[in-house]
Design a protein around this motif. Structure first.
Motif, PDB file in Angstrom:
ATOM      1  N   PRO A 105       0.712  -0.785   0.254  1.00 28.63           N
ATOM      2  CA  PRO A 105      -0.354   0.543   0.015  1.00 28.63           C
ATOM      3  C   PRO A 105       0.732   1.824  -0.133  1.00 28.63           C
ATOM      4  O   PRO A 105       0.363   2.038  -0.740  1.00 28.63           O
ATOM      5  CB  PRO A 105      -0.846  -0.499   1.122  1.00 28.63           C
ATOM      6  CG  PRO A 105      -0.318  -0.978   2.542  1.00 28.63           C
ATOM      7  CD  PRO A 105       0.496  -2.153   1.323  1.00 28.63           C
ATOM      8  N   VAL A 106       2.269   1.216   0.875  1.00 26.42           N
ATOM      9  CA  VAL A 106       2.903   2.392   0.705  1.00 26.42           C
ATOM     10  C   VAL A 106       3.424   2.674  -0.564  1.00 26.42           C
ATOM     11  O   VAL A 106       3.176   3.491  -1.194  1.00 26.42           O
ATOM     12  CB  VAL A 106       4.397   1.992   1.342  1.00 26.42           C
ATOM     13  CG1 VAL A 106       5.194   3.029   1.219  1.00 26.42           C
ATOM     14  CG2 VAL A 106       3.331   2.384   2.933  1.00 26.42           C
ATOM     15  N   ALA A 107       3.951   1.589  -1.502  1.00 29.35           N
ATOM     16  CA  ALA A 107       4.518   2.063  -2.984  1.00 29.35           C
ATOM     17  C   ALA A 107       3.039   2.227  -3.703  1.00 29.35           C
ATOM     18  O   ALA A 107       3.480   3.076  -5.130  1.00 29.35           O
ATOM     19  CB  ALA A 107       4.959   0.760  -3.648  1.00 29.35           C
ATOM     20  N   PHE A 108       2.039   1.989  -3.345  1.00 31.60           N
ATOM     21  CA  PHE A 108       0.569   2.004  -4.414  1.00 31.60           C
ATOM     22  C   PHE A 108       0.415   3.452  -4.668  1.00 31.60           C
ATOM     23  O   PHE A 108      -0.051   4.027  -5.109  1.00 31.60           O
ATOM     24  CB  PHE A 108      -0.231   1.290  -4.064  1.00 31.60           C
ATOM     25  CG  PHE A 108      -1.805   1.525  -4.521  1.00 31.60           C
ATOM     26  CD1 PHE A 108      -1.931   1.291  -6.343  1.00 31.60           C
ATOM     27  CD2 PHE A 108      -2.740   2.348  -3.633  1.00 31.60           C
ATOM     28  CE1 PHE A 108      -2.969   1.242  -6.771  1.00 31.60           C
ATOM     29  CE2 PHE A 108      -3.702   2.266  -4.603  1.00 31.60           C
ATOM     30  CZ  PHE A 108      -4.063   1.619  -6.746  1.00 31.60           C
TER      31      PHE A 108
ATOM     32  N   LEU B  92       8.552   8.160   0.574  1.00 27.68           N
ATOM     33  CA  LEU B  92       7.803   8.461   0.460  1.00 27.68           C
ATOM     34  C   LEU B  92       8.479   9.662  -0.802  1.00 27.68           C
ATOM     35  O   LEU B  92       7.565   9.347  -1.948  1.00 27.68           O
ATOM     36  CB  LEU B  92       6.589   9.808   0.948  1.00 27.68           C
ATOM     37  CG  LEU B  92       5.391   8.808   2.075  1.00 27.68           C
ATOM     38  CD1 LEU B  92       5.612   7.829   2.645  1.00 27.68           C
ATOM     39  CD2 LEU B  92       4.547   9.548   2.650  1.00 27.68           C
ATOM     40  N   TRP B  93       8.924   9.786  -0.042  1.00 28.31           N
ATOM     41  CA  TRP B  93       9.524  10.628  -1.897  1.00 28.31           C
ATOM     42  C   TRP B  93      10.467   9.883  -2.762  1.00 28.31           C
ATOM     43  O   TRP B  93      10.133  10.272  -4.172  1.00 28.31           O
ATOM     44  CB  TRP B  93      10.744  10.983  -1.117  1.00 28.31           C
ATOM     45  CG  TRP B  93      12.080  12.709  -1.932  1.00 28.31           C
ATOM     46  CD1 TRP B  93      12.596  12.095  -3.185  1.00 28.31           C
ATOM     47  CD2 TRP B  93      11.535  13.760  -3.088  1.00 28.31           C
ATOM     48  NE1 TRP B  93      13.022  13.312  -3.828  1.00 28.31           N
ATOM     49  CE2 TRP B  93      12.380  14.349  -3.035  1.00 28.31           C
ATOM     50  CE3 TRP B  93      10.704  15.147  -2.212  1.00 28.31           C
ATOM     51  CZ2 TRP B  93      12.483  15.626  -3.578  1.00 28.31           C
ATOM     52  CZ3 TRP B  93      11.011  16.523  -2.706  1.00 28.31           C
ATOM     53  CH2 TRP B  93      11.760  16.527  -3.871  1.00 28.31           C
ATOM     54  N   ASP B  94      11.162   9.171  -2.189  1.00 24.48           N
ATOM     55  CA  ASP B  94      11.901   7.914  -3.467  1.00 24.48           C
ATOM     56  C   ASP B  94      11.030   7.753  -4.068  1.00 24.48           C
ATOM     57  O   ASP B  94      10.776   7.705  -5.003  1.00 24.48           O
ATOM     58  CB  ASP B  94      12.767   6.916  -2.499  1.00 24.48           C
ATOM     59  CG  ASP B  94      13.783   7.368  -2.118  1.00 24.48           C
ATOM     60  OD1 ASP B  94      14.854   8.935  -2.455  1.00 24.48           O
ATOM     61  OD2 ASP B  94      14.735   7.121  -1.220  1.00 24.48           O
ATOM     62  N   GLY B  95       9.837   6.649  -3.562  1.00 29.84           N
ATOM     63  CA  GLY B  95       8.428   6.484  -4.155  1.00 29.84           C
ATOM     64  C   GLY B  95       7.565   7.315  -5.365  1.00 29.84           C
ATOM     65  O   GLY B  95       7.523   7.016  -6.908  1.00 29.84           O
ATOM     66  N   ILE B  96       7.648   8.892  -4.917  1.00 31.03           N
ATOM     67  CA  ILE B  96       6.755   9.223  -5.512  1.00 31.03           C
ATOM     68  C   ILE B  96       7.934   9.799  -7.124  1.00 31.03           C
ATOM     69  O   ILE B  96       6.840   9.773  -7.677  1.00 31.03           O
ATOM     70  CB  ILE B  96       5.972  10.611  -4.901  1.00 31.03           C
ATOM     71  CG1 ILE B  96       5.717  10.225  -4.041  1.00 31.03           C
ATOM     72  CG2 ILE B  96       5.561  12.010  -5.583  1.00 31.03           C
ATOM     73  CD1 ILE B  96       4.312  11.302  -3.021  1.00 31.03           C
ATOM     74  N   VAL B  97       9.462  10.542  -6.552  1.00 31.08           N
ATOM     75  CA  VAL B  97      10.113  10.269  -7.935  1.00 31.08           C
ATOM     76  C   VAL B  97      10.356   9.645  -8.581  1.00 31.08           C
ATOM     77  O   VAL B  97      10.454   9.919 -10.264  1.00 31.08           O
ATOM     78  CB  VAL B  97      11.500  11.745  -6.881  1.00 31.08           C
ATOM     79  CG1 VAL B  97      12.007  10.951  -8.034  1.00 31.08           C
ATOM     80  CG2 VAL B  97      11.046  12.891  -6.661  1.00 31.08           C
ATOM     81  N   ALA B  98       9.918   8.197  -8.122  1.00 32.14           N
ATOM     82  CA  ALA B  98      10.223   7.092  -9.018  1.00 32.14           C
ATOM     83  C   ALA B  98       9.162   7.051  -9.977  1.00 32.14           C
ATOM     84  O   ALA B  98       9.823   6.625 -11.255  1.00 32.14           O
ATOM     85  CB  ALA B  98       9.929   5.624  -8.422  1.00 32.14           C
ATOM     86  N   CYS B  99       8.416   7.370 -10.132  1.00 29.18           N
ATOM     87  CA  CYS B  99       6.669   7.025 -10.785  1.00 29.18           C
ATOM     88  C   CYS B  99       6.815   8.555 -11.731  1.00 29.18           C
ATOM     89  O   CYS B  99       6.545   8.562 -12.794  1.00 29.18           O
ATOM     90  CB  CYS B  99       5.435   7.316  -9.760  1.00 29.18           C
ATOM     91  SG  CYS B  99       4.011   7.811 -11.079  1.00 29.18           S
TER      92      CYS B  99
END
Length: 240
Positions: free
Chosen positions: A137-140, A212-219
């Motif tokens: 859910p965090v990644a999603f 969260l930053w890393d996950g959003i920036v990766a997207c």
């Protein structure tokens, strides 16, 4: 109305938006669209259709499968149940809105006589869509937040481009308009970030913020790759 679980944010939204804006305005595909290049507009509409379509379906799947135990362990049963009810309602609302947004994308394609059934799935878009299948859910929710930044910045850029708008009936790109509207209450972006933070296992804000930053920036970075792949594919298909 959905009430955010956290009263503050641990993310620098301004920096995330600035990064996304640079990805959008630096993409040759979107610059060509802004200049009114009809081939680029057709490539955008068909090339990113699998992503737009997957977004709605991904939300639908997650509504049914959101885990409750991590929130119970963190916030207690009573607070979690009240929060979870609001969260489910909020995610369902996102699903309904994204469904209507998909219809608006199709409307734009029809206006340009673009057959979305004949899209070519390029590698970058395929990798972007694949992120929607995660059961984490965090990644999603980081993926959802990244997608909101993408949609808002792309809409803002193209909806201020007269040559692009001139290609649509009455000079209006309705999908873009839907993503530049101001919402009552928390935005989808704020809800996505709130849920990602709530599900992150760390109570250390610095640790959660970095994840969260890393996950959003990766997207966001995947979007730039996808736009480049769509543009390259368009150029390959252009007559010599």
């Amino acid at each position: 109305m959905y009430a955010l679980l956290y009263g503050d944010t641990i993310l620098d939204r301004g920096a995330l938006r600035e990064f996304m804006r640079a990805q959008v305005r630096g993409a040759p595909l979107l610059r060509a669209c802004a200049e009114g290049d009809t081939a680029a507009v057709a490539a955008l509409l068909s090339g990113f259709w699998p992503f737009v379509d997957a977004f709605e379906k991904a939300i639908d799947r997650q509504v049914a499968g959101l885990p409750i135990r991590p929130l119970v362990e963190r916030f207690g049963r009573e607070r979690t149940h009240a929060y979870f009810d609001m969260a489910r309602a909020a995610v369902r609302e996102m699903h309904e809105e994204e469904g209507s947004h998909a219809l608006l994308w199709q409307e734009g394609a029809r206006a340009r006589r673009v057959d979305l059934a004949e899209y070519q799935l390029v590698d970058g878009v395929e990798r972007l869509v694949a992120q929607a299948t995660t059961r984490d859910p965090v990644a999603f929710f980081c993926w959802l937040a990244g997608t909101e930044y993408i949609a808002e910045e792309m809409a803002a850029y193209l909806c201020e481009s007269p040559r692009f708008l001139a290609l649509f009936p009455e000079g209006r790109w309705t999908w873009g308009e839907a993503h530049t509207e101001v919402h009552d209450g928390p935005s989808h972006l704020e809800i996505d970030e709130d849920l990602a933070r709530a599900y992150h296992p760390s109570d250390d804000d610095a640790v959660a913020s970095r994840a969260l930053w890393d996950g959003i920036v990766a997207c966001q970075a995947l979007f730039a790759d996808a736009a480049a792949d769509v543009y390259d594919r368009m150029n390959m298909l252009q007559p010599a």
